[in-house]
Design a protein around this motif. Structure first.
Motif, PDB file in Angstrom:
ATOM      1  N   SER B  15       0.751  -1.111  -0.073  1.00 14.63           N
ATOM      2  CA  SER B  15       0.029  -0.123   0.049  1.00 14.63           C
ATOM      3  C   SER B  15       0.872   1.451   0.007  1.00 14.63           C
ATOM      4  N   PRO B  16       0.418   2.516  -0.629  1.00 18.74           N
ATOM      5  CA  PRO B  16       1.089   3.799  -0.298  1.00 18.74           C
ATOM      6  C   PRO B  16       1.660   4.076   0.902  1.00 18.74           C
ATOM      7  N   GLU B  17       0.983   3.453   2.054  1.00 18.31           N
ATOM      8  CA  GLU B  17       1.483   3.574   3.378  1.00 18.31           C
ATOM      9  C   GLU B  17       2.606   2.991   4.050  1.00 18.31           C
ATOM     10  N   ARG B  18       2.494   1.715   3.272  1.00 24.35           N
ATOM     11  CA  ARG B  18       3.612   0.784   3.629  1.00 24.35           C
ATOM     12  C   ARG B  18       4.915   1.238   2.816  1.00 24.35           C
ATOM     13  N   ILE B  19       4.609   1.857   1.463  1.00 23.76           N
ATOM     14  CA  ILE B  19       5.592   2.320   0.789  1.00 23.76           C
ATOM     15  C   ILE B  19       6.470   3.463   1.308  1.00 23.76           C
ATOM     16  N   ARG B  20       5.498   4.316   2.104  1.00 27.73           N
ATOM     17  CA  ARG B  20       6.351   5.296   2.863  1.00 27.73           C
ATOM     18  C   ARG B  20       7.086   4.977   4.033  1.00 27.73           C
ATOM     19  N   ARG B  21       6.692   3.673   4.512  1.00 28.14           N
ATOM     20  CA  ARG B  21       7.541   3.398   5.836  1.00 28.14           C
ATOM     21  C   ARG B  21       8.851   2.874   5.097  1.00 28.14           C
ATOM     22  N   VAL B  39      16.281  -2.655  -4.503  1.00 32.52           N
ATOM     23  CA  VAL B  39      15.473  -3.390  -5.329  1.00 32.52           C
ATOM     24  C   VAL B  39      13.977  -3.704  -4.757  1.00 32.52           C
ATOM     25  N   CYS B  40      12.983  -3.632  -5.736  1.00 32.07           N
ATOM     26  CA  CYS B  40      11.561  -3.610  -5.193  1.00 32.07           C
ATOM     27  C   CYS B  40      10.743  -4.665  -5.987  1.00 32.07           C
ATOM     28  N   SER B  41      10.292  -5.645  -5.415  1.00 29.24           N
ATOM     29  CA  SER B  41       9.335  -6.501  -6.048  1.00 29.24           C
ATOM     30  C   SER B  41       8.107  -5.684  -6.395  1.00 29.24           C
ATOM     31  N   ALA B  42       7.161  -6.065  -7.084  1.00 28.27           N
ATOM     32  CA  ALA B  42       5.864  -5.602  -7.444  1.00 28.27           C
ATOM     33  C   ALA B  42       4.900  -5.684  -6.151  1.00 28.27           C
ATOM     34  N   MET B  43       4.198  -4.343  -6.049  1.00 29.45           N
ATOM     35  CA  MET B  43       3.291  -4.259  -4.928  1.00 29.45           C
ATOM     36  C   MET B  43       2.275  -5.430  -4.732  1.00 29.45           C
ATOM     37  N   GLY B  44       2.291  -5.836  -3.382  1.00 30.79           N
ATOM     38  CA  GLY B  44       1.229  -6.861  -2.953  1.00 30.79           C
ATOM     39  C   GLY B  44       0.783  -7.781  -3.848  1.00 30.79           C
ATOM     40  N   ASP B  45      -0.599  -7.660  -4.584  1.00 30.44           N
ATOM     41  CA  ASP B  45      -0.933  -8.759  -5.401  1.00 30.44           C
ATOM     42  C   ASP B  45      -0.992  -8.348  -6.751  1.00 30.44           C
ATOM     43  N   THR B  46       0.072  -7.524  -7.295  1.00 28.93           N
ATOM     44  CA  THR B  46      -0.131  -6.730  -8.614  1.00 28.93           C
ATOM     45  C   THR B  46       0.169  -7.847  -9.608  1.00 28.93           C
ATOM     46  N   MET B  83       9.473   8.105  -5.493  1.00 34.18           N
ATOM     47  CA  MET B  83       8.796   9.366  -5.002  1.00 34.18           C
ATOM     48  C   MET B  83       8.767   9.303  -3.708  1.00 34.18           C
ATOM     49  N   ALA B  84       8.437   8.437  -2.697  1.00 38.66           N
ATOM     50  CA  ALA B  84       8.279   8.454  -1.351  1.00 38.66           C
ATOM     51  C   ALA B  84       9.511   9.043  -1.007  1.00 38.66           C
ATOM     52  N   ILE B  85      10.838   8.405  -1.216  1.00 41.99           N
ATOM     53  CA  ILE B  85      12.033   8.873  -0.840  1.00 41.99           C
ATOM     54  C   ILE B  85      12.259  10.241  -0.890  1.00 41.99           C
ATOM     55  N   GLU B  86      11.950  10.797  -2.101  1.00 39.28           N
ATOM     56  CA  GLU B  86      12.134  11.980  -2.470  1.00 39.28           C
ATOM     57  C   GLU B  86      11.059  13.073  -1.392  1.00 39.28           C
ATOM     58  N   SER B  87      10.065  12.525  -0.972  1.00 36.39           N
ATOM     59  CA  SER B  87       9.367  13.388  -0.225  1.00 36.39           C
ATOM     60  C   SER B  87       9.827  13.431   1.417  1.00 36.39           C
ATOM     61  N   PHE B  88      10.734  12.485   1.571  1.00 37.68           N
ATOM     62  CA  PHE B  88      11.756  12.477   2.737  1.00 37.68           C
ATOM     63  C   PHE B  88      13.016  13.378   2.682  1.00 37.68           C
ATOM     64  N   GLY B  89      13.148  13.922   1.587  1.00 34.72           N
ATOM     65  CA  GLY B  89      14.366  14.787   1.498  1.00 34.72           C
ATOM     66  C   GLY B  89      15.446  14.372   0.827  1.00 34.72           C
ATOM     67  N   ALA B  90      15.506  13.112   0.451  1.00 33.28           N
ATOM     68  CA  ALA B  90      16.578  12.450   0.011  1.00 33.28           C
ATOM     69  C   ALA B  90      16.412  12.625  -1.767  1.00 33.28           C
ATOM     70  N   LYS B  91      17.520  12.257  -2.372  1.00 27.06           N
ATOM     71  CA  LYS B  91      17.406  12.125  -3.905  1.00 27.06           C
ATOM     72  C   LYS B  91      17.428  10.620  -4.512  1.00 27.06           C
TER      73      LYS B  91
END
Lengths: 421, 421
Positions: B15-21, B39-46, B83-91
């Motif tokens: 979920s977006p919330e989990r992604i932010r965490r 390295v990320c897998s696809a979200m949940g049941d995608t 995107m979530a990483i950038e919202s926490f101020g990192a590049k």
């Protein structure tokens, strides 16, 4: 054997069942002996869903990552359509924008196509395959990053691919079956046009007809790619967009249609000193804020004050920002006031016939007068008349003009009607 | 400053919330002074949702298009995490498998990584960016087509990237916080291991421990990339997988854990003439059908008949197919019968301590005998004992072995316990 490029919009691909029906149509086109290249938008609401997730993880998402995200939508629809095509016994191969050689400018979120090098697509066609090209996306030249083409991007992809492959026709499929003389939701007897010239289509698109985006028509005209606007829900042959208005014999020249636009707002700057360069200050300030201006009216100056007023329209979304920045400039420039009005609508009549029928403007104004609609601003081109009116009057005005110029589908509509063009 | 590769599974990104965490954790790692590649897998049941749509448009979807389809899932999760990483101020910058230089074999749906040329990733790291690499995908060398890496593909991507960048550690995040001495759902006092050698982890993965896929461990061992198995839901440091079993001092050698596997079936071919090459016919036929064989048992031949029986296990999903093809060969080869049994389970004990504690096999068998579990087949390696039993006996056997070898987390568990290794 012809080379046909087909573009399918999101509503034509909103479910696996719809995808199978689209695939059937594609395979049918191939079986008729054509080479076929297909450009797909993302399925149904996919793009909106992705945008919503992006908003949730970052309210101001970086543009590069937004492009990476959104392009997944077209990959999905493309691959699914390719699979569906193979289930009907034809061979298919899908390409990302990058694989299809769609090269763009650097700007993420709103890149422009600068070149198409469809070597891999050409090779696959030569091997008898139906080629699927992901719409709305490309790869920029500098950093090889994935870009998106902004609104109407999939249509732009289709036209650019068609131009690069020298296709015979580029068919644009959506949920409407052609270009109409007016919005059928407003005018019951609106008539589908069989053909329309590029210039007329450009004017129609520019003044609010949503069936084709302006940029695709401009691109198609520049590379002389005939467009056919069709519905994926019917077998109707749609509307052919091709040829120049110059090629239309004078006596056949007709009026094309009526279009409306409710997306603009009107701003008036009052009491501008009537000296050279004063008007430019207004437009420079608005341009520097990247706000597009549509209609412009400058009144003659009042003799007693040597001051003038300037009125212009811009997208409603940008209106408050424009007012704010102009108001901030008011005192320094000696303007008396800045007025804002977003309760307006624009109604336009388009057609090559205007050039050879001098009475059109008079008829236009009389038609509105007879139905009690007040004109606030007029703007014209060689083949278009647009007026600004109250937004509550838009439907009335569209119907009145459509009726007055006999654009409808009944037997009497012969003088200005769009048939045969 | 270390270079850390982190891999997050689908449940950590559902979920977006989990992604932010997850993004918060990534930024934290960066702030501690590390270079970070994710390295990320696809979200949940995608992935399941995409598979279902594919099934609906074409029950036998072409493999190339399936790869094009499925890789969209990792593009989406990757871009959202960036995107979530950038919202926490990192590049942050995301890369597709192709952009990250993940080169694979040609085979769609189950490609192998043959090389990683992470030049662009290295450059972005040097510019202070956190790099996101889409897992599970690459590009093949011949046709530059998008490929997927099959089961465990995202772990494989993470390990391969870590090897190519000479990372200090590759952290594998999922919803379990390490490698346990037994499945905690079966054994209440199962104990998390602090460390485990590559060989022990290989054996554990091979016999059913699902926390890491065999291929990732093999890859990590081959390139000596330390793995850390962690949970994205906790700050627990997890289990470090590194080093060789050879490096473990004899007196510290311990038993690592117990694992179970219920995914296999047992096939017995009876009455095979005991001549050279007869057994090979069975295994060649099964291999040609691309069915993997796990345990094998050949009984000594019965003197009176000079015939023997061969029993082997294979994935349950392939069982009926194996039986069908062997039954078809029966008469021509003079076999008497082909038996099938899918009500079996495999239980294994793994640990370097086996080498220096000769009584382990005896203890193993006694523990099962004492709890009434019958052994149908035994197979061993230098650091593993596996037995085939009734599948209804699996939980009982796991608990009995865990108890017998004192692998649990209580104070008495010192002789064989995995702590400190």
């Amino acid at each position: 054997m012809a080379l046909v490029v087909q573009k399918y919009g999101g509503s034509s691909l909103e479910s696996p069942e719809r995808i199978r029906r689209v695939a059937e149509r594609i395979v049918e086109t191939k079986k008729q002996g054509n080479d076929v290249v297909v450009v797909c938008s993302a399925m149904g609401d996919t793009t909106d869903e992705l945008l919503e997730m992006a908003e949730q993880v970052n309210p101001v998402p970086p543009a590069r990552e937004m492009d990476m995200l959104l392009t997944a939508g077209e990959r999905i629809s493309n691959a699914l359509v390719a699979m569906a095509i193979e289930s009907f016994g034809a061979k298919a191969q899908s390409f990302t924008g990058s694989q299809a050689g769609v090269l763009t400018t650097e700007r993420h979120g709103n890149a422009r196509i600068v070149d198409v090098t469809p070597g891999r697509v050409r090779q696959a066609l030569d091997n008898g395959k139906i080629c699927l090209v992901a719409g709305f996306q490309g790869v920029n030249r500098e950093t090889k990053d994935v870009t998106t083409l902004g609104r109407g991007g999939s249509d732009a992809t289709a036209v650019a691919i068609a131009a690069a492959l020298e296709a015979d026709v580029c068919e644009i499929y959506s949920d409407v079956d052609g270009v109409y003389t007016a919005d059928p939701r407003i005018v019951k007897n609106a008539k589908k046009l069989d053909t329309i010239s590029f210039e007329e289509m450009l004017e129609m698109a520019a003044v609010g007809a949503k069936v084709l985006m302006l940029r695709s028509v401009e691109y198609a005209r520049a590379f002389n790619v005939p467009l056919r606007v069709r519905s994926s829900y019917s077998t109707d042959i749609g509307t052919l967009v091709s040829g120049s208005v110059e090629d239309i014999p004078m006596e056949e020249a007709v009026l094309t249609g009526v279009a409306q636009d409710r997306s603009e707002a009107k701003i008036t700057v009052q009491g501008i000193p009537d000296n050279p360069g004063e008007a430019a200050k207004v437009f420079r300030a608005v341009a520097d804020a990247e706000i597009n201006i549509d209609m412009v009216l400058q009144n003659i100056s009042r003799l007693e004050s040597n001051k003038t007023d300037i009125t212009f329209t811009c997208p409603r979304a940008d209106g408050p920002r424009a007012v704010q920045l102009l108001t901030a400039m008011k005192d320094a420039n000696g303007w008396s006031s800045v007025l804002y009005d977003d309760q307006i609508g624009k109604v336009s009549l388009v057609g090559a016939g205007m050039k050879s029928h001098p009475g059109v403007t008079a008829d236009f104004c009389e038609a509105l007068r007879d139905t009690g609609v007040n004109i606030e601003l007029i703007s014209t081109s060689e083949i278009r008349i647009s007026v600004l009116i109250r937004d509550t009057d838009v439907d009335t005005a569209v119907a009145a003009l459509h009726e007055r110029f006999q654009l409808g589908g009944d037997e009497e509509a012969t003088v200005y009607a769009g048939t045969g063009r």
